[in-house]
Structure formats: structure tokens, C-alpha cells
Write an enzyme that holds these catalytic residues in place. Structure first.
Site, PDB file in Angstrom:
ATOM      1  N   ILE A  66       0.838  -1.190   0.000  1.00  0.00           N
ATOM      2  CA  ILE A  66       0.000   0.000   0.000  1.00  0.00           C
ATOM      3  C   ILE A  66       0.878   1.246   0.000  1.00  0.00           C
ATOM      4  O   ILE A  66       1.878   1.310   0.716  1.00  0.00           O
ATOM      5  CB  ILE A  66      -0.897   0.056   1.258  1.00  0.00           C
ATOM      6  CG1 ILE A  66      -1.770  -1.197   1.335  1.00  0.00           C
ATOM      7  CG2 ILE A  66      -1.760   1.304   1.255  1.00  0.00           C
ATOM      8  CD1 ILE A  66      -2.522  -1.302   2.633  1.00  0.00           C
ATOM      9  N   CYS A  67       0.488   2.234  -0.805  1.00  0.00           N
ATOM     10  CA  CYS A  67       1.183   3.511  -0.763  1.00  0.00           C
ATOM     11  C   CYS A  67       0.349   4.469   0.059  1.00  0.00           C
ATOM     12  O   CYS A  67      -0.726   4.872  -0.349  1.00  0.00           O
ATOM     13  CB  CYS A  67       1.362   4.059  -2.165  1.00  0.00           C
ATOM     14  SG  CYS A  67       1.965   5.732  -2.137  1.00  0.00           S
ATOM     15  N   LEU A  68       0.857   4.823   1.210  1.00  0.00           N
ATOM     16  CA  LEU A  68       0.116   5.702   2.101  1.00  0.00           C
ATOM     17  C   LEU A  68       1.124   6.678   2.705  1.00  0.00           C
ATOM     18  O   LEU A  68       2.080   6.257   3.362  1.00  0.00           O
ATOM     19  CB  LEU A  68      -0.569   4.861   3.187  1.00  0.00           C
ATOM     20  CG  LEU A  68      -1.678   5.539   3.976  1.00  0.00           C
ATOM     21  CD1 LEU A  68      -2.829   5.932   3.058  1.00  0.00           C
ATOM     22  CD2 LEU A  68      -2.187   4.607   5.065  1.00  0.00           C
TER      23      LEU A  68
END
Ligand SMILES: [Zn+2]
Ligand SMILES: [Zn+2]
Ligand SMILES: [Zn+2]
Ligand SMILES: [Zn+2]
Ligand SMILES: [Zn+2]
Ligand SMILES: [Zn+2]
Lengths: 180, 528
Positions: A90-92
Site C-alpha cells: 500500500i502507498c500511504l
């Protein structure tokens, strides 16, 4: 510090299970280990993911909360900010090492991920192609996302994805890594 | 042909182009250079060559030692501290936010101090300096500990955490992430920057050292005109005004006080006369083609006459086979006797006529041959420079013996040192002339370039040959004079070659068979 971290973890887990965030249920992967959480997340109503149930695996590094948790999808999902593979990365923003703050709670992380499903962030994508589709051909994107939901996110959630290649805690071997 | 005339006059004036004392070490000209001024658009390029005595490949630069770097920061901090009436720690945070552009900082702060302070991560309150406190009923929000004597700390925003957590957080940032200038308050969503005084108050001395080192690092890295000297263990920084977009017009070689000469544009070792972009392309090509080309750079070759294996053990290219006494050139394997005369053609690749290049296969073989021609010479000078260096180390012992044998003083044998240095600098230049030539498209200037290259190469080989003589031969005072003359000649030929290439580069008179402006690296869709 280890004991401090343990106290914080216990408190966070207790808070999260007592009043879980909207549409989520949280369990430990293994009762004796506070460092690995299994979260079941319902696709937010009104989004293309509504009706799907998504597994999230949270791995907390030994240095938590000074280092960010590792969060990944156990269920395949068609989304600009999630890798389209069995890693489910996930890109967060708030999880990136330069941005992570030790006072940030997992509760806010989980809410941010739910927010990401309600509203993808195509400007900072992990899957450039899906982001491009999201921006330029919303109909096609929604069709693909729904077909992923129907294919992967119905029925009971399975947490047996490939183990994360970072922060491998070593202690918890599920022995359930699928063949690639 | 209009440019041809002044070009000719620049190279043909054999002996009086430069004053005799123009040593190549003396590249800096710091006196007439004032960095406090508004940067001139082409500060680094001496556009008025010919007017000044300066050579066109000379670049303005300045070497800064660690104390200079510290002082520059201190001076700016003190100035802002006085003008804005804020603490020195706060002044430092503001300056870093403005990448040390004091003028813009002051201008912006006068207009909209509130916004500027907020963006920089500075508190608006004028509360006293932070200190450690023990507050009844305090619970640390990071570790969830509480207790009677729990010491806690907060910067001006008031987000308070226990001292252990604060320390752990700071050491994780400094040691784990290499961050110093922009460490924020640990609170979620608070962007206040932790000042250096708070840090000194909290962490162990060994971490403070690292912290201040990182702060200095960001000072240099934040300024486009400053770069660290890449030599291992060197702490100096170089200031130079050459901009990225000028790199197709100039090769900005700088020399650190530690002796290391490097390119300010790409930080690689001095690669004059080849522009940075050609160097990048060349090195990539060599790496890609290394397997085909590897055999060439090997240390052994077979004698072209009797096929016995010959090992190259010095920098000189004049080889004599031990077995059959055949004399040949290491680079082209041709007869050495042809090399001292006008027949010398070791440096230029003779393009084969069209007949052979008719079909694609032949053409690709020609292109490989062409590459190997230049690569061969490039690799050879690179290797020779290394061997010359080894030989000099051996020569140091020789120099001691030479003193005994000839009665010369240590100072009097220093000419060997100068010769060794000249050999290495000249070989470094020669090496890059071949990469340069590989990309050069033929025009009316290339022949002059090849002549200059040939002259330098011959001088270097001659000097290399003298340099390798044994002690008995070296004690002949006549040879000493010859070596000294040849050393000076080599240095002069090198300067002539560099002058010519640099002047033509600055004027855009070369044509290359590749694009010289670097294609901006495609921005990846995701940064991690
Ligand atoms: Zn604490
Ligand atoms: Zn704060
Ligand atoms: Zn240096
Ligand atoms: Zn360069
Ligand atoms: Zn032989
Ligand atoms: Zn030759």
C-alpha cells in the site's frame, strides 16, 4: 523501551477491539503476539468496493511506534495505490519513513486506508496503469474494480498471502505462503 | 570558415601561448572572485578568454574547509538572529527553510512573518527555552507510561512526551534516517522543527556530533553552488557557479586543497576535454560492452612477430619483445619505427571505405572496430596512468639511491616527482580525448584536435620511456635536463589541447554524433 512498546501495543489493541473503526473487525494473527494483526475491512458503502470484504495484515516492527507499521492487503484489490499482486503493498503517505510519527495510532492508519478505498489517490500511484485508467476511463476502472471484488472479495477472508519481505518478524511463521 | 582564423592563431603560436610558469595545478584564481555578489548568470565560465591571460578551460571556484563551512553558517545565523530578533536556533531553522537565501528570507519575513514561521516549522510564541520537566499526572502518549518521577519534554508547541521516547525518536531520526535539519515534533500532524538547542539538551554527545555533521551536510547539499569533495576522508567543499545547463559548453574541473581534481558537474574524476554527458554515455557504453572489450585491456599481449607472450609492466607503449627484439606499439601493435615519424597514426581511427560497410553485418563489425579502436586507447592510458603511479612509488626508493649515487639533494631529485605527476595528468587527459573523439563527428576542426592529441601522446610516451630508466642512467645530468624539459613540454601540450577543445566547446563549434544535452531522467511514477 521494549516494555514501553508492549504497553502501547496492548492499549492500542484493546482500544481497537473495544470500539472498532467503522466496517472493521480486528484480531491477532496469533493470541500471544501483539505484533501481527488481522483486520477485515468492508468496502465502504457508495464506493466500487462496497459489498467486498478485504483482509489487511498489519505487522508491527520491534521498534514500533518509532518505526512505521507494515500494512498490506491479503485480498487482491484493483486500486491505484495498492500493488496488483499477491504482496498487496500500500502507498500511504503517513506510513512512509520520513513522515511517520510515533504518536500516530493504528486507528488513524486504518481509517486512512478506508479513506483510500472511498477515494483513491491517483497522483501518487503504485500502479501507474490503474491510476491512468482511474483518471481517464472511470467506467472501465469501475468495471475492473468490481470484477476483482466479485472474484476475490466475496466469502470468508483469507490471510494466507506471501509474507511481507520487509520487517519479517521471524517469530510468526504461518507456513502458508502460496506458490507464486 | 570565419571561426577558423582565430582558432588557428590560438593553437599555432607554439611556444608563447602561455607563460612558462603556468603549472596545471594552479587552476584557481580566487582573489578576483566574490561570492557575496548576486550570482552572475555565467559566473563559472570565463567568457572573456583572450582578453584575460586566463585559459578557456579555467573555471572559477573556491575551496572551503570545514571551519569555513561552519563560519558561513554562523555568520548568516547571527545576521538573521539580530535583524529578526529571534534565537539563533530559530534563525537556523528559518535559514534552512529558505535554503540559506538570506535576502529572500528577510523579505518574506517582513511581509508575512506568521505564514513564513508556520511554513518553516517555527513556533509563534515567545515562551522561554524548553527544558525537562516532571509534571504530576503526566502520561506519555507514545509509550503510554505514567508515574511519579517520569521526566518529560516538549518544544514550544507543548506536545509533551517522556524523555526516553523523545530520545529514542531523535536517535531513530538521526542515526536511522540520517535526518537533522528537518526533524519535526513527534506529535501526529505537528510540523514544528526541533531546534538544535533542544537536541543538545536531550541526546548523548556522540549523537550530537553526528547531528551537527548532518546539519553541515544539508548546508552544502542545499546550495547548488556547493559540492563536497568526493575524495575519501576529505571534509572540504567546493564552491563553483557553473550551472547544470552550461555543461554542454564547459567542463568544470576543480581542484580541492587535498589534491583531488574532479568535475564539478558530475563529481567524477577530472575528465577534460570530454563534456559530462559524453562521459556518462561513454562509461555506460563501456560497461555495456565490457565483455567484448575486456580482452583488450588485459595486461598481456602476444608479440606480433614471434607470438611470445609479453607482459606490460610500465606505462610506456614502446614495447620490445624479449625474445625476438621486435619493437612495436602496445596500442596498435604496429611497428614502433613508424611511430616517431609523420607516419604516426596511432590516435586516429581510419574510417574504412564504403565497400566494406555495404551490408549490415560488415557495418556492425566496423562500428565495433571503431569503438574498440577508441576504447583500446582509452583503456590503455587509464592502465598506464595506474602503472606510472606504481612506478613512481618504486621510484621513491630510486630517488633515495639516486641521491647517494649522484650526490643530488632531495630537492634536486624532485624532478622525478614532477615528471610522474605530469604523466598522470596528461594520461588522464589523453584517456578522455579518446572518449571525446569517439563521439566527435568529423569537421574541419577534428584534424587539428587529432594533431594535438598525437603531439601530446608522443610527448607522454617519450617522457614515460625516460622515466622508466634505471638509477645509473638517471644519474646522468643530461637525462635530468631532458626529463625536466619533456615534463614541461607535456604540460604545455596538454594545456594547448585543452584550450583548443574548451574554446570550441564554449563556442559550439564541435559536432557530436550524439545529443549533448542530457535527457531529463524520466520521473518515475512512484518514489519510495
Ligand atoms: Zn514515552
Ligand atoms: Zn508539536
Ligand atoms: Zn578534497
Ligand atoms: Zn563531469
Ligand atoms: Zn617477439
Ligand atoms: Zn601505435
Amino acid at each position: 523501551m521494549a516494555s514501553g512498546s508492549q504497553k502501547r501495543l496492548a492499549k492500542e489493541y484493546a482500544d481497537c477491539t473495544k470500539t472498532p473503526p467503522t466496517g472493521m473487525s480486528i484480531h491477532l494473527a496469533n493470541e500471544s503476539d501483539l505484533h501481527k494483526w488481522h483486520v477485515t475491512l468492508e468496502g465502504p458503502a457508495g464506493s466500487v468496493y462496497a459489498g467486498g470484504r478485504f483482509g489487511l495484515i498489519i505487522t508491527l516492527p520491534t521498534d514500533y511506534p518509532f518505526k512505521a507499521p507494515d500494512v498490506r492487503f491479503a485480498t487482491r484489490i484493483y486500486h491505484p495505490n495498492v500493488t496488483n499482486d499477491n504482496q498487496g503493498g500500500i502507498c500511504l503517505g503517513l506510513l512512509k519513513s520520513g513522515n511517520w510519527k510515533p504518536s500516530t495510532r493504528l486507528l488513524s492508519v486504518l481509517e486512512a486506508i478506508r479513506g483510500l478505498l472511498a477515494e483513491p489517490q491517483p497522483d501518487d500511484p503504485l500502479e501507474a496503469r490503474i491510476a491512468h485508467e482511474y483518471q481517464n476511463d472511470r467506467k472501465e476502472f469501475e468495471k475492473n474494480a468490481r470484477s476483482y471484488v466479485n472474484h476475490y472479495a466475496k466469502g470468508p477472508v483469507k490471510f494466507d498471502v506471501a509474507p511481507p519481505n520487509v520487517n519479517a518478524s521471524g517469530s510468526s511463521k504461518d507456513g502458508a505462503a502460496p506458490s507464486r | 570558415m570565419d571561426s577558423d582564423d582565430d582558432f588557428m592563431s590560438a593553437v599555432s603560436s607554439e611556444d608563447d601561448v602561455l607563460p612558462d610558469d603556468s603549472e596545471n595545478e594552479d587552476m584557481s584564481d580566487a582573489e578576483d572572485f566574490d561570492f557575496d555578489d548576486e550570482p552572475d548568470p555565467d559566473l563559472g565560465m570565463s567568457k572573456d578568454f583572450g582578453v584575460k591571460k586566463k585559459v578557456p578551460f579555467d573555471i572559477n571556484f573556491k575551496v572551503f574547509h570545514p571551519s569555513d563551512i561552519q563560519k558561513q553558517q554562523d555568520d548568516l545565523i547571527n545576521e538573521v538572529n539580530m535583524i529578526l530578533d529571534i534565537s539563533k536556533e530559530e534563525a537556523a531553522i528559518l535559514l534552512r527553510h529558505f535554503r540559506w537565501n538570506k535576502e529572500r528570507l528577510l523579505e518574506d519575513s517582513m511581509d508575512k512573518q506568521r505564514q513564513v514561521f508556520e511554513a518553516a516549522g517555527l513556533a509563534q510564541t515567545s515562551a522561554g527555552p524548553p527544558r525537562l520537566e516532571t509534571i504530576p499526572g503526566f502520561v506519555c502518549d507514545i509509550c503510554c507510561e505514567e508515574g511519579e518521577g517520569l521526566q518529560s519534554f516538549a518544544i514550544k508547541c507543548g506536545h509533551r512526551y517522556c524523555v526516553d521516547c523523545y530520545r529514542h525518536y531523535l536517535s531513530q531520526k538521526i542515526r536511522g534516517e540520517g535526518e537533522a535539519a528537518r526533524i519535526q515534533c513527534p506529535a501526529d500532524g505537528c510540523n514544528l522543527i526541533i531546534d538544535s538547542r533542544s537536541l543538545d539538551l536531550l541526546v548523548m554527545p556522540e549523537l550530537t556530533g553526528r547531528y551537527h555533521e548532518l546539519l553541515n551536510r544539508t548546508y552544502v547539499e542545499d546550495k547548488d553552488t556547493l559540492k563536497w569533495c568526493p575524495a575519501p576522508d576529505c571534509q572540504n567543499a567546493i564552491e563553483c557557479g557553473v550551472k547544470k545547463k552550461e555543461l554542454d559548453k564547459v567542463v568544470p574541473t576543480v581542484a580541492c586543497d587535498c589534491g583531488h581534481r574532479f568535475c564539478f558537474g558530475c563529481i567524477l574524476n577530472d575528465h577534460q576535454p570530454a563534456p559530462c554527458e559524453l562521459v556518462k554515455k561513454w562509461l555506460k557504453k563501456c560497461a555495456d560492452d565490457s565483455e567484448t572489450a575486456n580482452w583488450i585491456s588485459a595486461n598481456t599481449k602476444e608479440c606480433p612477430k614471434c607470438n611470445s607472450t609479453i607482459e606490460k609492466n610500465g606505462g610506456c607503449n614502446h614495447m620490445t619483445c624479449r625474445k625476438c627484439k621486435h619493437e612495436f606499439c602496445w596500442m596498435c601493435m604496429g611497428l614502433w619505427s613508424e611511430h616517431g615519424t609523420s607516419w604516426y597514426s596511432c590516435n586516429r581511427f581510419e574510417e574504412k571505405s564504403g565497400t566494406e560497410a555495404r551490408d549490415a553485418q560488415a557495418r556492425s563489425r566496423v562500428s565495433l572496430e571503431r569503438y574498440l579502436h577508441y576504447y583500446n586507447r582509452y583503456a590503455n592510458h587509464e592502465q598506464s596512468a595506474r602503472l606510472d603511479k606504481n612506478i613512481y612509488q618504486k621510484t621513491e626508493t630510486k630517488m633515495v639511491q639516486l641521491q647517494k649515487e649522484s650526490g643530488m639533494s632531495w630537492i634536486e631529485v624532485q624532478y622525478l616527482n614532477s615528471a610522474s605527476q605530469a604523466l598522470q595528468t596528461c594520461r588522464q587527459t589523453l584517456m578522455w580525448t579518446y572518449a571525446f573523439a569517439f563521439y566527435l563527428a568529423r569537421n574541419n576542426l577534428t584534424e587539428i584536435f587529432e594533431d594535438n592529441q598525437k603531439d601530446l601522446e608522443m610527448a607522454v610516451e617519450a617522457l614515460s620511456g625516460m622515466f622508466e630508466k634505471n638509477v645509473t642512467e638517471l644519474s646522468d645530468p643530461k637525462l635530468k635536463v631532458e626529463i625536466m624539459d619533456k615534463t614541461a613540454y607535456c604540460n604545455k601540450r596538454r594545456i594547448i589541447l585543452l584550450e583548443d577543445t574548451a574554446a570550441n566547446l564554449a563556442e559550439g563549434r564541435w559536432t557530436f554524433n550524439v545529443e549533448l544535452t542530457s535527457g531529463a531522467a524520466a520521473s518515475s511514477s512512484h518514489r519510495r
